[in-house]
Design a protein around this motif. Structure first.
Motif, short mmCIF file in Angstrom:
data_model
loop_
_atom_site.label_atom_id
_atom_site.label_comp_id
_atom_site.label_asym_id
_atom_site.label_seq_id
_atom_site.Cartn_x
_atom_site.Cartn_y
_atom_site.Cartn_z
N LYS A 94 1.02 -1.22 0.18
CA LYS A 94 -0.06 -0.09 0.08
C LYS A 94 0.87 1.25 -0.14
O LYS A 94 0.41 2.28 -0.63
CB LYS A 94 -1.01 0.02 1.31
CG LYS A 94 -2.10 -0.93 0.85
CD LYS A 94 -2.75 -1.11 2.53
CE LYS A 94 -3.52 -0.08 3.05
NZ LYS A 94 -4.33 -0.31 4.13
N ASP A 95 1.84 1.18 0.69
CA ASP A 95 2.75 2.34 0.88
C ASP A 95 3.62 2.43 -0.42
O ASP A 95 3.66 3.86 -0.94
CB ASP A 95 3.64 1.95 2.27
CG ASP A 95 4.49 3.45 2.43
OD1 ASP A 95 4.06 4.48 2.42
OD2 ASP A 95 5.71 3.30 2.72
N GLU A 129 0.98 3.92 -3.13
CA GLU A 129 0.87 5.28 -2.65
C GLU A 129 1.87 6.13 -3.29
O GLU A 129 1.84 7.38 -4.03
CB GLU A 129 0.48 5.77 -1.49
CG GLU A 129 0.03 7.19 -1.08
CD GLU A 129 0.14 7.34 0.36
OE1 GLU A 129 0.25 8.70 0.62
OE2 GLU A 129 0.40 6.43 1.09
N ARG A 130 2.96 5.76 -2.69
CA ARG A 130 4.41 6.76 -3.16
C ARG A 130 4.78 6.81 -4.63
O ARG A 130 5.27 7.96 -4.98
CB ARG A 130 5.82 6.10 -2.35
CG ARG A 130 5.38 6.55 -0.73
CD ARG A 130 6.74 5.81 -0.05
NE ARG A 130 6.03 5.54 1.54
CZ ARG A 130 6.64 6.64 2.25
NH1 ARG A 130 7.24 7.79 1.89
NH2 ARG A 130 6.34 6.83 3.27
N GLY A 168 4.25 14.70 2.38
CA GLY A 168 4.50 13.94 3.53
C GLY A 168 4.16 14.56 4.73
O GLY A 168 3.69 14.01 5.63
N ALA A 170 0.27 14.48 4.79
CA ALA A 170 -0.28 13.33 5.35
C ALA A 170 0.06 13.00 6.69
O ALA A 170 -0.84 12.32 7.54
CB ALA A 170 0.78 12.11 4.63
N SER A 196 3.60 8.43 10.12
CA SER A 196 3.83 7.99 8.87
C SER A 196 3.78 9.11 7.98
O SER A 196 2.93 10.16 8.23
CB SER A 196 2.85 6.90 8.55
OG SER A 196 2.98 6.59 7.25
N SER A 211 2.71 8.69 4.82
CA SER A 211 1.78 8.03 3.69
C SER A 211 0.22 8.20 4.14
O SER A 211 0.06 8.61 5.36
CB SER A 211 1.68 6.39 4.01
OG SER A 211 0.83 5.92 3.12
N THR A 212 -0.54 8.53 3.34
CA THR A 212 -1.78 8.69 3.32
C THR A 212 -2.92 7.63 3.32
O THR A 212 -3.86 7.50 3.71
CB THR A 212 -2.47 9.64 2.40
OG1 THR A 212 -2.45 9.28 1.23
CG2 THR A 212 -1.93 11.07 2.64
N VAL A 262 -1.01 2.52 7.21
CA VAL A 262 0.45 2.57 6.72
C VAL A 262 1.20 3.33 7.71
O VAL A 262 0.90 4.29 8.27
CB VAL A 262 0.64 2.86 5.52
CG1 VAL A 262 2.14 2.99 5.17
CG2 VAL A 262 -0.19 2.01 4.52
#
Length: 83
Positions: A16-17, A20-21, A65, A68, A76, A78-79, A83
Motif C-alpha cells: 500500500k505504501d 501510494e508513493r 509527506g 499526510a 507515517s 503515507s496517506t 500504513v
C-alpha cells in the motif's frame, strides 16, 4: 498472532505504501515538468529546467509527506490507512 500473519500484514502495508508513493511521485514529477519547462516544451527541457523539475518534485513530496502526517498517522508520511 503467527509469524505468517504478521508477515502478510507487513507485506500488505508495504505494498500500500509503495503504491501510494509511486502514484504521488508520478503526479508531483509531472506537475514539476509542467511548471519548470511548460507543457508545450516539456520534451525539450534545458539542464536548469530539469534541475528545477527535480526541485519542484522534491518540494512537492516533502509537502505531501507533511500533510499526510497532519491528516493521518503521526508516525507515517503515507496517506494510506494503516500504513
Amino acid at each position: 498472532m503467527s509469524n505468517l500473519t504478521a508477515i502478510g500484514k507487513t507485506a500488505r502495508t508495504y505494498a500500500k505504501d509503495l503504491t501510494e508513493r509511486t502514484i504521488w511521485t508520478f503526479l508531483v514529477a509531472a506537475g514539476g515538468v509542467a511548471l519548470a519547462a511548460g507543457p508545450a516544451d516539456m520534451l525539450n527541457a534545458t539542464f536548469w529546467e530539469t534541475v528545477g523539475t527535480a526541485g519542484i518534485a522534491a518540494v512537492g513530496t516533502l509537502v505531501k509527506g507533511a500533510l499526510a502526517r497532519a491528516i493521518g498517522d503521526k508516525n507515517s508520511a503515507s496517506t494510506a490507512p494503516g500504513v
